[in-house]
Design a protein around this motif. Structure first.
Motif, short mmCIF file in Angstrom:
data_model
loop_
_atom_site.label_atom_id
_atom_site.label_comp_id
_atom_site.label_asym_id
_atom_site.label_seq_id
_atom_site.Cartn_x
_atom_site.Cartn_y
_atom_site.Cartn_z
N GLU A 13 48.63 28.87 39.36
CA GLU A 13 47.92 29.56 38.28
C GLU A 13 46.44 29.16 38.29
O GLU A 13 45.57 29.98 38.03
N ASP A 14 46.16 27.90 38.60
CA ASP A 14 44.78 27.43 38.66
C ASP A 14 44.00 28.16 39.76
O ASP A 14 42.86 28.59 39.54
N GLU A 15 44.59 28.30 40.93
CA GLU A 15 43.93 29.05 42.00
C GLU A 15 43.71 30.50 41.60
O GLU A 15 42.67 31.09 41.91
N TYR A 16 44.69 31.07 40.91
CA TYR A 16 44.59 32.46 40.46
C TYR A 16 43.42 32.63 39.49
O TYR A 16 42.62 33.55 39.62
N ARG A 17 43.31 31.71 38.55
CA ARG A 17 42.21 31.80 37.58
C ARG A 17 40.85 31.63 38.25
O ARG A 17 39.89 32.32 37.92
N LYS A 18 40.76 30.72 39.21
CA LYS A 18 39.51 30.55 39.95
C LYS A 18 39.18 31.80 40.76
O LYS A 18 38.02 32.18 40.88
N ALA A 19 40.21 32.43 41.31
CA ALA A 19 40.00 33.66 42.08
C ALA A 19 39.47 34.77 41.18
O ALA A 19 38.57 35.52 41.58
N ILE A 20 39.99 34.88 39.97
CA ILE A 20 39.51 35.90 39.03
C ILE A 20 38.03 35.66 38.70
O ILE A 20 37.22 36.59 38.73
N ILE A 21 37.69 34.42 38.42
CA ILE A 21 36.30 34.09 38.09
C ILE A 21 35.38 34.43 39.25
O ILE A 21 34.34 35.06 39.08
N ARG A 22 35.79 34.04 40.45
CA ARG A 22 34.97 34.34 41.63
C ARG A 22 34.87 35.85 41.86
O ARG A 22 33.79 36.37 42.17
N PHE A 23 35.97 36.56 41.69
CA PHE A 23 35.96 38.01 41.87
C PHE A 23 34.97 38.66 40.90
O PHE A 23 34.19 39.54 41.29
N LEU A 24 34.97 38.23 39.66
CA LEU A 24 34.06 38.79 38.66
C LEU A 24 32.60 38.50 39.02
O LEU A 24 31.71 39.29 38.71
N GLU A 25 32.35 37.37 39.67
CA GLU A 25 30.99 37.03 40.09
C GLU A 25 30.48 37.95 41.19
O GLU A 25 29.28 38.21 41.27
N ILE A 26 31.38 38.44 42.04
CA ILE A 26 30.95 39.17 43.23
C ILE A 26 31.43 40.62 43.29
O ILE A 26 31.20 41.31 44.28
N CYS A 27 32.06 41.11 42.23
CA CYS A 27 32.68 42.44 42.29
C CYS A 27 31.67 43.58 42.48
O CYS A 27 32.06 44.67 42.90
N ASP A 28 30.40 43.36 42.23
CA ASP A 28 29.38 44.39 42.42
C ASP A 28 28.63 44.23 43.74
O ASP A 28 27.55 44.81 43.91
N ALA A 29 29.20 43.48 44.67
CA ALA A 29 28.53 43.24 45.95
C ALA A 29 28.38 44.53 46.75
O ALA A 29 29.17 45.46 46.62
N ASN A 30 27.35 44.57 47.56
CA ASN A 30 27.10 45.74 48.41
C ASN A 30 28.10 45.80 49.56
O ASN A 30 28.38 44.78 50.19
N PRO A 31 28.61 47.00 49.85
CA PRO A 31 29.52 47.15 51.00
C PRO A 31 28.88 46.61 52.27
O PRO A 31 27.69 46.77 52.51
N GLY A 32 29.69 45.91 53.05
CA GLY A 32 29.21 45.33 54.29
C GLY A 32 28.72 43.90 54.16
O GLY A 32 28.53 43.22 55.16
N SER A 33 28.53 43.43 52.93
CA SER A 33 28.08 42.05 52.73
C SER A 33 29.28 41.10 52.76
O SER A 33 30.42 41.51 52.54
N PRO A 34 29.02 39.81 53.03
CA PRO A 34 30.13 38.84 53.01
C PRO A 34 30.82 38.78 51.65
O PRO A 34 32.04 38.64 51.58
N GLU A 35 30.05 38.95 50.57
CA GLU A 35 30.64 38.92 49.23
C GLU A 35 31.56 40.12 49.01
O GLU A 35 32.58 40.01 48.34
N TYR A 36 31.19 41.27 49.55
CA TYR A 36 32.03 42.47 49.44
C TYR A 36 33.37 42.23 50.15
O TYR A 36 34.43 42.53 49.59
#
Length: 61
Positions: A13-36
């Motif tokens: 559950e801890d990994e899942y919560r961290k994944a959600i937080i990270r996803f929200l940080e990068i969800c607007d990344a440009n296609p083709g970028s490492p964050e995308y």
């Protein structure tokens, strides 16, 4: 920042919560970028975790 896309599975559950937080940080990344690419991988890992039953999750920990 921790990159989750290298993991094969989200196991706790801890990994899942961290994944959600990270996803929200990068969800607007440009296609083709490492964050995308990371956001795509995170969404797949989170979906796999969400589809596990509570019984399966309990036995992973």
């Amino acid at each position: 920042m921790t990159y989750f896309y290298m993991q094969e599975r989200i196991l706790t559950e801890d990994e899942y919560r961290k994944a959600i937080i990270r996803f929200l940080e990068i969800c607007d990344a440009n296609p083709g970028s490492p964050e995308y690419d990371e956001a795509k991988r995170l969404s797949m890992l989170m979906e796999q975790y969400e589809n596990m039953s509570c019984f399966e999750r309990r036995h992973l920990n």
